[in-house]
Design an enzyme around this catalytic site. Sequence first.
Site, PDB file in Angstrom:
ATOM      1  CB  SER A 159      -0.849  -0.005   1.277  1.00  0.00           C
ATOM      2  OG  SER A 159      -1.496   1.247   1.470  1.00  0.00           O
ATOM      3  CE1 TYR A 172      -4.629  -1.939   4.895  1.00  0.00           C
ATOM      4  CE2 TYR A 172      -3.319   0.019   4.506  1.00  0.00           C
ATOM      5  CZ  TYR A 172      -4.071  -1.029   4.020  1.00  0.00           C
ATOM      6  OH  TYR A 172      -4.253  -1.179   2.668  1.00  0.00           O
TER       7      TYR A 172
HETATM    8  P1  NAD Z   1     -11.526  -5.866  -0.426  1.00  0.00           P
HETATM    9  O1  NAD Z   1     -12.126  -5.741   0.926  1.00  0.00           O
HETATM   10  O2  NAD Z   1     -12.310  -5.506  -1.644  1.00  0.00           O
HETATM   11  O3  NAD Z   1     -10.976  -7.339  -0.666  1.00  0.00           O
HETATM   12  C1  NAD Z   1     -10.289  -8.032   0.332  1.00  0.00           C
HETATM   13  C2  NAD Z   1     -10.278  -9.485  -0.030  1.00  0.00           C
HETATM   14  O4  NAD Z   1      -9.614 -10.192   1.022  1.00  0.00           O
HETATM   15  C3  NAD Z   1     -11.667 -10.099  -0.165  1.00  0.00           C
HETATM   16  O5  NAD Z   1     -11.636 -11.083  -1.177  1.00  0.00           O
HETATM   17  C4  NAD Z   1     -11.875 -10.753   1.198  1.00  0.00           C
HETATM   18  O6  NAD Z   1     -12.794 -11.840   1.179  1.00  0.00           O
HETATM   19  C5  NAD Z   1     -10.467 -11.225   1.469  1.00  0.00           C
HETATM   20  N1  NAD Z   1     -10.205 -11.516   2.866  1.00  0.00           N
HETATM   21  C6  NAD Z   1     -10.416 -10.718   3.940  1.00  0.00           C
HETATM   22  N2  NAD Z   1     -10.058 -11.374   5.055  1.00  0.00           N
HETATM   23  C7  NAD Z   1      -9.612 -12.587   4.668  1.00  0.00           C
HETATM   24  C8  NAD Z   1      -9.124 -13.714   5.369  1.00  0.00           C
HETATM   25  N3  NAD Z   1      -9.018 -13.737   6.706  1.00  0.00           N
HETATM   26  N4  NAD Z   1      -8.772 -14.808   4.651  1.00  0.00           N
HETATM   27  C9  NAD Z   1      -8.897 -14.818   3.299  1.00  0.00           C
HETATM   28  N5  NAD Z   1      -9.354 -13.780   2.590  1.00  0.00           N
HETATM   29  C10 NAD Z   1      -9.708 -12.680   3.279  1.00  0.00           C
HETATM   30  O7  NAD Z   1     -10.174  -5.002  -0.324  1.00  0.00           O
HETATM   31  P2  NAD Z   1      -9.204  -4.407  -1.438  1.00  0.00           P
HETATM   32  O8  NAD Z   1      -9.303  -2.945  -1.353  1.00  0.00           O
HETATM   33  O9  NAD Z   1      -9.365  -5.076  -2.744  1.00  0.00           O
HETATM   34  O10 NAD Z   1      -7.813  -4.805  -0.787  1.00  0.00           O
HETATM   35  C11 NAD Z   1      -6.961  -5.800  -1.299  1.00  0.00           C
HETATM   36  C12 NAD Z   1      -5.547  -5.513  -0.838  1.00  0.00           C
HETATM   37  O11 NAD Z   1      -5.132  -4.264  -1.374  1.00  0.00           O
HETATM   38  C13 NAD Z   1      -5.404  -5.408   0.672  1.00  0.00           C
HETATM   39  O12 NAD Z   1      -4.196  -6.016   1.082  1.00  0.00           O
HETATM   40  C14 NAD Z   1      -5.360  -3.917   0.912  1.00  0.00           C
HETATM   41  O13 NAD Z   1      -4.672  -3.590   2.079  1.00  0.00           O
HETATM   42  C15 NAD Z   1      -4.624  -3.472  -0.322  1.00  0.00           C
HETATM   43  N6  NAD Z   1      -4.810  -2.059  -0.640  1.00  0.00           N
HETATM   44  C16 NAD Z   1      -6.055  -1.577  -0.962  1.00  0.00           C
HETATM   45  C17 NAD Z   1      -6.168  -0.224  -1.281  1.00  0.00           C
HETATM   46  C18 NAD Z   1      -7.472   0.380  -1.685  1.00  0.00           C
HETATM   47  O14 NAD Z   1      -7.546   1.612  -1.833  1.00  0.00           O
HETATM   48  N7  NAD Z   1      -8.520  -0.381  -1.898  1.00  0.00           N
HETATM   49  C19 NAD Z   1      -5.054   0.615  -1.245  1.00  0.00           C
HETATM   50  C20 NAD Z   1      -3.836   0.070  -0.901  1.00  0.00           C
HETATM   51  C21 NAD Z   1      -3.719  -1.264  -0.606  1.00  0.00           C
END
Ligand code: NAD
Length: 277
Positions: A159, A172
């Site tokens: 991130s 986080y």
């Molecule tokens: P999201 O909530 O849309 O998706 C998260 C996914 O992880 C889902 O498929 C969920 O079912 C799964 N998940 C959650 N807990 C779990 C567990 N215990 N075991 C297995 N699967 C699990 O989130 P996202 O925004 O797509 O985030 C994905 C990654 O990207 C994360 O690591 C997040 O920190 C990172 N990220 C997101 C953003 C953003 O702006 N959305 C920015 C930077 C980093």
Amino acid sequence: MNGPVLSKPEPLPFTSRMLKGRAAVVTGSTSGIGLGIAGALAAQGADVMLNGFGRAEDIERVRSSLADTHGVRVSYSVADMSKPDEIDGMITQATDDFGGVDILVNNAGIQHTAPVREFPIERWNAILAINLTAVFCATRAVLPHMESRGWGRIINIASAHGLVASVHKAAYVAAKHGVLGLTKVVALETATIGVTCNAICPGWVLTPLVQKQIDDIAAREGLSADDARAKLLGEKQPSLEFATPEQIGALAAFLCSDAAAQIRGAALPVDGGWTAQ
Ligand code: NAD
């Protein structure tokens, strides 16, 4: 006459279906960024194991649609990334389904926001387990196979918060900074073989994880959904636009190409300028 010596152009390294015959595991791929990455790898011909939570019928719809659209094998693991033995089980299942794991994308992640002095220890432990320890466990499980084949790609979805901090995100930010440290160690331990380990550092991407933060801003500050979204972007992301799961997926696919073979231990921002400030 001595003109520039032009070498014969190399064939394009990033060719369509370049991942045919490769098998990928993408954690947390039932939604958001992980789903975008799973789609990008499948479009390049990789077989994909999905993982994450959700309604069984929704997951099955995603699974069969990816398989039909791209003509690849797509399987699913329900493994909980907070449980190391289930992570080992997921890698065993992928090895059984596909004969090995060539590409691991550690993407599953959760968020909780609160000031440090009010941060619940249960939320801290859950975030560290899913966002950091799971990356270690899955990496440890796939490395022997990748090392024996002499090829592999490990891509960690960190991130912008792996590079800089924000208030109220202690667990986080700590976990994502940890992911970047782990990425570098794995890259060094695999530096002389065809296994690479890198991190992608997204800024804001409009997924359920971020929608919850927009809803919180709207409720707390009495703003409309549009105004809350603009406020969230305006505070951090100079482009004032969200990055998309497809853009993160395209970078993950590029990191799997031969052209990316010497990108090792890198933290690559896709953040609309967030960390340039
Ligand atoms: P999201 O909530 O849309 O998706 C998260 C996914 O992880 C889902 O498929 C969920 O079912 C799964 N998940 C959650 N807990 C779990 C567990 N215990 N075991 C297995 N699967 C699990 O989130 P996202 O925004 O797509 O985030 C994905 C990654 O990207 C994360 O690591 C997040 O920190 C990172 N990220 C997101 C953003 C953003 O702006 N959305 C920015 C930077 C980093």
